[in-house]
Design a protein around this motif. Structure first.
Motif, PDB file in Angstrom:
ATOM      1  N   ASN A 136       1.203  -1.433   0.077  1.00 51.01           N
ATOM      2  CA  ASN A 136      -0.190   0.403   0.036  1.00 51.01           C
ATOM      3  C   ASN A 136       0.706   1.169   0.311  1.00 51.01           C
ATOM      4  N   LYS A 137       2.293   0.860   0.159  1.00 54.55           N
ATOM      5  CA  LYS A 137       3.146   2.257   0.227  1.00 54.55           C
ATOM      6  C   LYS A 137       3.807   2.715  -1.108  1.00 54.55           C
ATOM      7  N   GLN A 138       3.973   3.857  -1.783  1.00 58.79           N
ATOM      8  CA  GLN A 138       5.004   3.365  -2.790  1.00 58.79           C
ATOM      9  C   GLN A 138       6.310   3.575  -1.897  1.00 58.79           C
ATOM     10  N   PHE A 139       7.427   2.575  -3.448  1.00 59.77           N
ATOM     11  CA  PHE A 139       8.652   2.917  -2.974  1.00 59.77           C
ATOM     12  C   PHE A 139       9.547   3.644  -3.637  1.00 59.77           C
ATOM     13  N   LEU A 140      11.164   3.500  -3.355  1.00 59.04           N
ATOM     14  CA  LEU A 140      12.209   4.061  -4.080  1.00 59.04           C
ATOM     15  C   LEU A 140      13.314   4.040  -4.057  1.00 59.04           C
ATOM     16  N   PHE A 141      13.830   3.331  -4.228  1.00 57.75           N
ATOM     17  CA  PHE A 141      15.380   2.702  -4.381  1.00 57.75           C
ATOM     18  C   PHE A 141      16.219   3.831  -5.258  1.00 57.75           C
ATOM     19  N   PHE A 142      16.865   4.575  -4.687  1.00 55.10           N
ATOM     20  CA  PHE A 142      17.998   5.541  -4.960  1.00 55.10           C
ATOM     21  C   PHE A 142      19.041   4.393  -5.368  1.00 55.10           C
ATOM     22  N   ALA A 143      19.403   4.606  -6.430  1.00 55.75           N
ATOM     23  CA  ALA A 143      20.620   3.660  -7.111  1.00 55.75           C
ATOM     24  C   ALA A 143      21.652   4.358  -7.243  1.00 55.75           C
ATOM     25  N   VAL A 144      22.493   4.718  -6.379  1.00 56.32           N
ATOM     26  CA  VAL A 144      23.951   5.028  -6.531  1.00 56.32           C
ATOM     27  C   VAL A 144      24.629   4.497  -6.395  1.00 56.32           C
ATOM     28  N   GLY A 145      26.173   4.598  -7.020  1.00 60.70           N
ATOM     29  CA  GLY A 145      27.094   3.897  -7.276  1.00 60.70           C
ATOM     30  C   GLY A 145      28.032   3.949  -8.839  1.00 60.70           C
ATOM     31  N   MET A 146      28.858   2.385  -8.498  1.00 57.98           N
ATOM     32  CA  MET A 146      29.320   2.624  -9.903  1.00 57.98           C
ATOM     33  C   MET A 146      28.800   0.875 -10.970  1.00 57.98           C
ATOM     34  N   ASP A 147      29.838   0.935 -11.759  1.00 63.13           N
ATOM     35  CA  ASP A 147      29.743  -0.341 -12.105  1.00 63.13           C
ATOM     36  C   ASP A 147      29.549  -1.541 -11.553  1.00 63.13           C
ATOM     37  N   THR A 148      29.911  -1.495 -10.780  1.00 61.53           N
ATOM     38  CA  THR A 148      29.915  -2.618  -9.308  1.00 61.53           C
ATOM     39  C   THR A 148      28.844  -2.378  -8.730  1.00 61.53           C
ATOM     40  N   THR A 149      27.783  -2.017  -8.871  1.00 58.55           N
ATOM     41  CA  THR A 149      26.813  -2.762  -7.355  1.00 58.55           C
ATOM     42  C   THR A 149      25.462  -2.112  -9.036  1.00 58.55           C
ATOM     43  N   ALA A 150      25.849  -1.400 -10.312  1.00 50.97           N
ATOM     44  CA  ALA A 150      24.648  -1.333 -11.276  1.00 50.97           C
ATOM     45  C   ALA A 150      23.919  -2.617 -12.089  1.00 50.97           C
ATOM     46  N   PRO A 151      24.548  -4.282 -11.972  1.00 53.22           N
ATOM     47  CA  PRO A 151      24.912  -5.046 -11.470  1.00 53.22           C
ATOM     48  C   PRO A 151      23.160  -6.263 -11.409  1.00 53.22           C
ATOM     49  N   ALA A 152      23.428  -5.597  -9.253  1.00 53.01           N
ATOM     50  CA  ALA A 152      22.559  -6.197  -8.862  1.00 53.01           C
ATOM     51  C   ALA A 152      21.185  -5.738  -9.696  1.00 53.01           C
ATOM     52  N   THR A 153      21.240  -3.873  -9.372  1.00 53.62           N
ATOM     53  CA  THR A 153      19.568  -3.866 -10.125  1.00 53.62           C
ATOM     54  C   THR A 153      19.258  -4.167 -11.052  1.00 53.62           C
ATOM     55  N   ALA A 154      20.247  -4.741 -11.692  1.00 58.04           N
ATOM     56  CA  ALA A 154      19.456  -5.047 -13.297  1.00 58.04           C
ATOM     57  C   ALA A 154      19.155  -5.887 -12.570  1.00 58.04           C
ATOM     58  N   PHE A 155      20.207  -7.022 -12.383  1.00 59.98           N
ATOM     59  CA  PHE A 155      19.093  -8.654 -12.177  1.00 59.98           C
ATOM     60  C   PHE A 155      17.922  -8.467 -11.704  1.00 59.98           C
ATOM     61  N   GLU A 156      18.004  -7.269 -11.091  1.00 60.06           N
ATOM     62  CA  GLU A 156      15.894  -7.847  -9.241  1.00 60.06           C
ATOM     63  C   GLU A 156      14.947  -7.020 -10.523  1.00 60.06           C
ATOM     64  N   ILE A 157      15.749  -6.182 -11.918  1.00 62.48           N
ATOM     65  CA  ILE A 157      14.597  -5.259 -12.909  1.00 62.48           C
ATOM     66  C   ILE A 157      14.356  -6.548 -13.583  1.00 62.48           C
ATOM     67  N   LEU A 158      15.178  -7.886 -13.996  1.00 57.82           N
ATOM     68  CA  LEU A 158      15.116  -8.198 -15.252  1.00 57.82           C
ATOM     69  C   LEU A 158      14.124  -9.200 -14.077  1.00 57.82           C
ATOM     70  N   LYS A 159      14.202 -10.197 -13.161  1.00 57.81           N
ATOM     71  CA  LYS A 159      13.383 -10.160 -12.071  1.00 57.81           C
ATOM     72  C   LYS A 159      12.254 -10.750 -12.652  1.00 57.81           C
ATOM     73  N   GLY A 160      12.265  -8.944 -11.812  1.00 58.26           N
ATOM     74  CA  GLY A 160      10.404  -8.269 -11.962  1.00 58.26           C
ATOM     75  C   GLY A 160      11.053  -7.859 -10.642  1.00 58.26           C
TER      76      GLY A 160
END
Length: 375
Positions: A136-160
């Motif tokens: 019931n709440k809207q969430f935001l992930f403030f995705a900061v960092g370099m190419d070291t942390t970007a893959p984990a975010t991309a993986f979660e997005i592709l999973k759904g």
């Protein structure tokens, strides 16, 4: 575990460090001019400072900290956007050090004190779990960092991800930032120590074009004191022999191609565009942007945020944070350092993050450690 401890002991061996110091001094004597080496990683700065590596170097060899702290280079305007959303009732999730970095007006931590729902997390997976638990709440992930942390975010997005979770992406691409500095002669940098964790993901291949244009030595390096000393020796050897090249000291992790699977995941989710490094400049192809296919979870699209990350923004008045980030000055040369700006009350981002040069120097009680400060 015993194998790990044995390996760790090797990479912190004082006898090996002493032998490398002798080799570095011997080869430095053969080089007439001063040598300026830049690294682009907060973890490297911690190792260099913690183990007193600068004190082991000859006077004509200097190592500067470059733009490698993710919190330090995140544009203030992106922080402002995250703050605005937090105050508008969106649950903002981000890392602890990022929550303390101030935008042009305040930090997320200060926004929380004003009633915003700001939650410190360890990774994007935490944000996904929270959003699922509280639909019931809207969430935001403030995705900061370099190419070291970007893959984990991309993986979660592709999973759904849950429909009530969006992403404010402010990732930066290390090869483009270091590469631009390599091609520039403004800073007078002669050689580069590349961040081992970043190059583990990207591989050495993306740096090849920058190297061809600059002909400046580059060594991918691990994070132990022996790693750093060995990379400095490798750089000096290249310079003394007149054979600049891309070398890999961190062979236990880094390859030419890098982590191909991580790269594929990032390429499915992100495009690269020009990216602003706070207090410094806009670097070509240094910023990550969510592809149009993911506009439904793109906070900029969802909340009508203007992309202001390529515009100039300022640090606190009187601070010289941008110059520290680019290695133009050492922290003690900033008039605010350890006066009004301290780890317990940071004014600028380099004093906030544990990867920030000012924080590292302050925690080690360092004042005069580089040749520039000693003069």
């Amino acid at each position: 575990m015993s194998e790990y401890l044995s390996l760790l002991k090797y990479y912190r061996d004082p006898h090996l460090a002493k032998a490398l110091r002798i080799k570095i001094h011997e080869i430095a004597k053969k080089i007439d001019e001063g040598i300026m080496i830049m690294h682009v990683c907060g973890s490297h700065e911690w190792t260099i400072t913690h183990y007193g590596i600068r004190s082991l170097l000859p006077d004509n060899v200097e190592v500067r900290a470059g733009p490698g702290c993710p919190v330090c280079i995140t544009p203030a305007t992106d922080i402002d956007d995250a703050v605005k959303l937090a105050l508008d009732g969106i649950v903002v999730t981000t890392y602890g050090d990022m929550s303390r970095a101030r935008g042009t007006k305040m930090s997320l931590e200060e926004a929380k004190a004003l009633g915003g729902d700001v939650r410190v997390i360890y990774g994007v997976q935490d944000a996904v779990k929270m959003a699922r638990r509280e639909p019931n709440k809207q969430f935001l992930f403030f995705a900061v960092g370099m190419d070291t942390t970007a893959p984990a975010t991309a993986f979660e997005i592709l999973k759904g991800v849950p429909e009530n979770l969006s992403f404010l992406v402010s990732y930066r691409y290390t090869p483009a930032i270091q590469g631009s500095v390599m091609e520039s002669n403004v800073l007078g940098i002669d050689a580069f120590i590349s961040a081992g964790h970043s190059v583990t993901i990207t591989g050495l291949k993306p740096y090849y074009g920058y190297f061809l244009n600059s002909k400046k030595p580059m060594v991918a390096t691990g994070f132990e004191p022996i790693d750093v000393l060995m990379s400095i020796y490798m750089i000096l050897k290249q310079i003394e022999e007149g054979t600049p090249k891309i070398e890999n000291e961190y062979t236990r992790s880094v390859t030419w191609e890098g982590n191909v699977k991580a790269q594929e995941v990032m390429e499915k989710v992100f495009d690269l565009e020009d990216g602003y490094v706070r207090g410094v400049a806009v670097f070509p192809k240094a910023g990550f942007r969510l592809k149009d296919d993911f506009n439904k979870i793109n906070a900029r699209e969802q909340y009508g945020l203007k992309d202001r990350s390529k515009t100039s923004d300022e640090y606190v008045a009187g601070a010289r944070c941008g110059e520290v980030v680019m290695g133009l000055i050492d922290p003690p040369e900033c008039p605010l350092y350890m006066k009004s700006c301290k780890p317990e009350d940071p004014k600028g981002a380099p004093m906030v993050s544990q990867e920030g040069t000012c924080w590292i120097w302050a925690m080690h009680k360092l004042v005069n450690v580089s040749p520039r400060c000693r003069r």
